[in-house]
Design a protein around this motif. Structure first.
Motif, PDB file in Angstrom:
ATOM      1  N   ARG A  62       0.803  -1.218   0.000  1.00 39.33           N
ATOM      2  CA  ARG A  62       0.000   0.000   0.000  1.00 39.33           C
ATOM      3  C   ARG A  62       0.840   1.273   0.000  1.00 39.33           C
ATOM      4  O   ARG A  62       0.352   2.333  -0.369  1.00 39.33           O
ATOM      5  CB  ARG A  62      -0.987  -0.030   1.170  1.00 39.33           C
ATOM      6  N   ASP A 146     -12.411  -0.567   4.590  1.00 38.23           N
ATOM      7  CA  ASP A 146     -12.567   0.879   4.783  1.00 38.23           C
ATOM      8  C   ASP A 146     -12.827   1.562   3.441  1.00 38.23           C
ATOM      9  O   ASP A 146     -11.884   1.827   2.683  1.00 38.23           O
ATOM     10  CB  ASP A 146     -11.318   1.467   5.432  1.00 38.23           C
ATOM     11  N   TYR A 149     -10.669   4.466   2.135  1.00 36.05           N
ATOM     12  CA  TYR A 149      -9.345   4.308   1.538  1.00 36.05           C
ATOM     13  C   TYR A 149      -9.327   4.784   0.089  1.00 36.05           C
ATOM     14  O   TYR A 149      -8.291   5.185  -0.428  1.00 36.05           O
ATOM     15  CB  TYR A 149      -8.927   2.839   1.615  1.00 36.05           C
TER      16      TYR A 149
END
Length: 214
Positions: A62, A146, A149
Motif C-alpha cells: 500500500r 474501509d 481508503y
C-alpha cells in the motif's frame, strides 16, 4: 499489484466479476499506447491478468499506492455470484469432472451444478476449487474494510463515468471493451428466498461495508 499508473497518479484496485478484465485492458492501453491482446510466450498464454493480477488487499504494497488517486468499482454480491455461475461454471466448466477432478471427488458435491445447487453449496465449492473461490471471494478480500481508503468508488452502473474520469485524468482517449463474454446470467429474481438468504449471509460483510454502493 493490480494497476498502478504512476505517470498519471492513478491506481485501480480490481475485483473479479466486476468488469475487471475489461477495465484492466483499458488501463493497459492507457499505460502502453496500444490495445491488449492475449499472446503466447515460451509456450504459455499470457492474459491481461498476468500483467495486472487481482490480489487480496492484505497483500498489497500500500505504500506504493499512497500518493495515487485510488479508484475501484463494486457490484452487488448476489449479481457477482450469478455472473460467476454463468461464466465460470456454465461457460468455462470449472466445476466439471475434467477440470475440478479429484478436488470434488468424495465431497458429495455434484459436478457442473445448476444455479440452485451452486448457491446452496457456494462456500464448499469455493473452498475446494481455487478458481471458483477467486471469483466468489467477498469484495472485502480485494478492497479491505474501509471505503474511505478510496478517493472514488464507482457503482457497476457508473462504468461510463469511470471511463470518462480515467480519460480526463490521463489525457488518453480510451474505451471500455467487453472482454468477457458469456451467456446471460440469471436474474436475482430467479433465486428462491432461501437461496437469496444464503448469499446475503455469505456476503454479509460486503453488504455492511459497501452496501451503500449497490
Amino acid at each position: 499489484m493490480t494497476v498502478m499508473l504512476n505517470e498519471y497518479g492513478l491506481g485501480y484496485l480490481s475485483v473479479p466479476k466486476v468488469a475487471c478484465t475489461s477495465i484492466k485492458a483499458m488501463m493497459f492501453e492507457v499505460e502502453n499506447g496500444f490495445p491488449f491482446r492475449p499472446f503466447s510466450a515460451n509456450g504459455q498464454m499470457r492474459w491481461i491478468h498476468s500483467f495486472y493480477p487481482s490480489i487480496p488487499f492484505h497483500e498489497l504494497k500500500r505504500g506504493r499506492l499512497r500518493d495515487l488517486h485510488r479508484i475501484t468499482v463494486v457490484r452487488d454480491p448476489i449479481k457477482r455470484a450469478l455472473s460467476c455461475h454463468s461464466n465460470r461454471v456454465v461457460q468455462h466448466r470449472e466445476l466439471s469432472p475434467e477440470i475440478a477432478g479429484d478436488r470434488l471427488d468424495g465431497s458429495g458435491l455434484p459436478f457442473d451444478p445448476d444455479l440452485p445447487t451452486f448457491v446452496r453449496n457456494i462456500a464448499e465449492y469455493s473452498r475446494r476449487v481455487a478458481e471458483i473461490g477467486h471469483h466468489t471471494a467477498p469484495l472485502t478480500v480485494f478492497l479491505g474494510e474501509d471505503p474511505g481508503y478510496f478517493h472514488r468508488i464507482y457503482r457497476f452502473d457508473e462504468l461510463p463515468e469511470m471511463v470518462a474520469d480515467v480519460c480526463r485524468i490521463t489525457g488518453k482517449a480510451v474505451a471500455l471493451e467487453v472482454m468477457q463474454r458469456s451467456g446471460r446470467s440469471a436474474g436475482a429474481g430467479q433465486l428462491s428466498p432461501d437461496e437469496t438468504a444464503i448469499l446475503k449471509d455469505y456476503y454479509a460483510g460486503d453488504y455492511a461495508i459497501f452496501g451503500a454502493y449497490f
